[in-house]
Write an enzyme that holds these catalytic residues in place. Sequence first.
Site, mmCIF file in Angstrom:
data_model
loop_
_atom_site.group_PDB
_atom_site.id
_atom_site.type_symbol
_atom_site.label_atom_id
_atom_site.label_comp_id
_atom_site.label_asym_id
_atom_site.label_seq_id
_atom_site.Cartn_x
_atom_site.Cartn_y
_atom_site.Cartn_z
ATOM 1 N N ARG A 303 0.847 -1.191 0.000
ATOM 2 C CA ARG A 303 0.000 0.000 0.000
ATOM 3 C C ARG A 303 0.888 1.248 0.000
ATOM 4 O O ARG A 303 1.621 1.475 0.962
ATOM 5 C CB ARG A 303 -0.915 0.019 1.228
ATOM 6 C CG ARG A 303 -1.871 -1.163 1.321
ATOM 7 C CD ARG A 303 -3.033 -1.045 0.351
ATOM 8 N NE ARG A 303 -3.804 -2.280 0.249
ATOM 9 C CZ ARG A 303 -4.839 -2.587 1.025
ATOM 10 N NH1 ARG A 303 -5.214 -1.749 1.974
ATOM 11 N NH2 ARG A 303 -5.492 -3.714 0.846
ATOM 12 N N GLU A 305 0.623 4.230 0.807
ATOM 13 C CA GLU A 305 -0.030 5.268 1.613
ATOM 14 C C GLU A 305 1.028 5.981 2.452
ATOM 15 O O GLU A 305 1.744 5.330 3.209
ATOM 16 C CB GLU A 305 -1.086 4.646 2.532
ATOM 17 C CG GLU A 305 -2.236 3.977 1.790
ATOM 18 C CD GLU A 305 -3.217 3.296 2.743
ATOM 19 O OE1 GLU A 305 -3.030 3.437 3.969
ATOM 20 O OE2 GLU A 305 -4.140 2.643 2.254
ATOM 21 N N ARG A 311 -0.544 2.226 13.016
ATOM 22 C CA ARG A 311 -1.150 1.002 12.479
ATOM 23 C C ARG A 311 -0.980 0.807 10.972
ATOM 24 O O ARG A 311 -1.506 -0.137 10.403
ATOM 25 C CB ARG A 311 -2.631 0.972 12.825
ATOM 26 C CG ARG A 311 -3.467 2.051 12.164
ATOM 27 C CD ARG A 311 -4.930 1.838 12.499
ATOM 28 N NE ARG A 311 -5.803 2.706 11.721
ATOM 29 C CZ ARG A 311 -7.123 2.541 11.654
ATOM 30 N NH1 ARG A 311 -7.692 1.552 12.318
ATOM 31 N NH2 ARG A 311 -7.859 3.352 10.941
ATOM 32 N N HIS A 312 -0.252 1.719 10.304
ATOM 33 C CA HIS A 312 -0.081 1.605 8.861
ATOM 34 C C HIS A 312 1.325 1.166 8.476
ATOM 35 O O HIS A 312 2.311 1.657 9.017
ATOM 36 C CB HIS A 312 -0.387 2.945 8.176
ATOM 37 C CG HIS A 312 -1.842 3.247 8.092
ATOM 38 N ND1 HIS A 312 -2.495 4.025 9.031
ATOM 39 C CD2 HIS A 312 -2.787 2.864 7.200
ATOM 40 C CE1 HIS A 312 -3.776 4.118 8.710
ATOM 41 N NE2 HIS A 312 -3.980 3.413 7.612
ATOM 42 N N GLU A 454 -9.850 -1.621 12.975
ATOM 43 C CA GLU A 454 -10.217 -2.509 11.869
ATOM 44 C C GLU A 454 -9.085 -3.480 11.547
ATOM 45 O O GLU A 454 -7.926 -3.092 11.431
ATOM 46 C CB GLU A 454 -10.538 -1.671 10.629
ATOM 47 C CG GLU A 454 -10.901 -2.489 9.401
ATOM 48 C CD GLU A 454 -9.992 -2.192 8.228
ATOM 49 O OE1 GLU A 454 -9.528 -3.169 7.611
ATOM 50 O OE2 GLU A 454 -9.724 -1.013 7.947
ATOM 51 N N SER A 457 -11.423 -6.087 6.083
ATOM 52 C CA SER A 457 -12.409 -5.417 5.255
ATOM 53 C C SER A 457 -12.888 -6.421 4.223
ATOM 54 O O SER A 457 -12.069 -7.093 3.591
ATOM 55 C CB SER A 457 -11.761 -4.211 4.556
ATOM 56 O OG SER A 457 -12.738 -3.454 3.885
ATOM 57 N N ARG A 505 -1.634 -6.467 12.335
ATOM 58 C CA ARG A 505 -2.640 -5.798 13.172
ATOM 59 C C ARG A 505 -3.317 -6.783 14.120
ATOM 60 O O ARG A 505 -3.577 -6.454 15.280
ATOM 61 C CB ARG A 505 -3.705 -5.130 12.289
ATOM 62 C CG ARG A 505 -3.293 -3.783 11.763
ATOM 63 C CD ARG A 505 -4.510 -3.030 11.242
ATOM 64 N NE ARG A 505 -4.097 -1.918 10.398
ATOM 65 C CZ ARG A 505 -4.933 -1.125 9.764
ATOM 66 N NH1 ARG A 505 -6.236 -1.321 9.865
ATOM 67 N NH2 ARG A 505 -4.497 -0.136 9.011
#
Length: 531
Positions: A303, A305, A311-312, A454, A457, A505
Amino acid sequence: MTKDGVQGVVEEADQAPSKKGLKKQQKEAEKAAKKAEKQAKLSADQQSTDDDDFAKDRYGVPPMVQSQQKLDRGLVRVHELTPEKAGQLIWVRARIHTSRAKGKQCFLVLRQQQFNVQALVAVGERASKQMVKFAANINKESIVDVEAVVKKVEQTIESCSQQDVELHIERIFVVSQAEPRLPLQLEDCVRPEGEGDEDGRATVNQDTRLDNRVIDLRTTTSQAIFRLQSRVCQLFRDTLTNKGFVEIQTPKIISAASEGGANVFTVSYFKTSAYLAQSPQLYKQMCICADFDKVFCVGPVFRAEDSNTHRHLTEFVGLDIELAFNYHYHEVIESITDTMVQIFKGLRDKFQTEIQTVGKQYPSEPFKFLEPTLRLEYSEGVAMLREAGVEMGDEEDLSTPNEKLLGRLVKEKYDTDFYVLDKYPLAVRPFYTMPDPNDKKYSNSYDMFMRGEEILSGAQRIHDAQLLTERAMHHNIDLEKIKSYIDSFRYGAPPHGGGGIGLERVCMLYLGLHNVRQTSMFPRDPKRLTP
């Protein structure tokens, strides 16, 4: 001076080392000299100047192990050292965790992974004073082979995992010598949060840990975390295999962004460009269309991001599930939640040692879950938040603070750390998500949460090529790049759904840790590409 002479002087000047380079060379030379001096000291101790060293063959630094010989010598694991072995003469290979010389004896703590045992070298029939001195001078973190007698102790050794026995060493040999100066101390790495601040002792910050990850991973806490993480993967595989799932492997270099959007890594691919997979989503679905019925995969997910949060990660391990269902996508939710519950039970029942080890450094409440798993609709979650004073729209996605707040509200009301939020707004889900047939604002999609964050998903996927094309166009996705994916649904596709879970996670939240980098062995984020 001739032209050639001038050029030679210039080349010589270019090749001459800089002041910084000379300083670096000098430091390296000093380091090598210190190492050689230490090695010489050990060798000197081994070849003691005292002619009366009757134990000179019982300790030392043997030649480097280059597979010269096969010894018929069994090595006992540290965790196997129990009172039942009292009186036995055994061999152990372990690291020197600590050493403390006291008069004619030396106390060692020998560590092997997350287990350790006290050992004693004392002047006597089997050990000389030179042998005691040699043992006391071995650098911390060095690997040694020791032959010792297992002895029961009268008083419990609280500082060691093996509290009822100690080793009385009769032979000790250095297998691999550690450098005298360590970049960080293991005892500082395992100090409980806040404890160092109270008494002035050192603690180690996260960047220092990650820069020296090889040593940080030796701590009892890290050993426990990653052994537990290994078990999560095993339980995931075993549970799904027992349910009739097939494990698949999917490509990570793909022609189009698998989730749409801009959060994708572009890579050069011969004369064109390709992307690192944000998810195995499309390939899982293609396997369902190919009649594999129920599939899962474990592999890296990427990812792009630029999120520097707790948490990323830019690369993490995805635990992905996809399955065909008969009549309703809640069959998928039930299959996934049951898998998660089996993982939670397996950890609770078989990994208490690891959970308690981590809890000593990072205390947290035991993880709670319900059977069957609690499922709330998105509108119910929004209503709970509004009751708590949060202002948000019906179709607005949950922010991270609101996720956490909802987790606390659910825990207070239902006493569970794990729950499902169902029927998300269609506008905040990927293009392949099936719309809700009764309300087009919503979708047949869901997220799963642990301790208010989360971890999964998922959704019912669109299995009709025409509807899929319309939704892809709505998301401005280049249809040519996903042609093979859409074509998969032109030849008959069963209704199906699934989800993707972030392994790191799950481990972080199950153990109640505060940063996903603690559960990623070699984490990748926007600021870290090494080690």
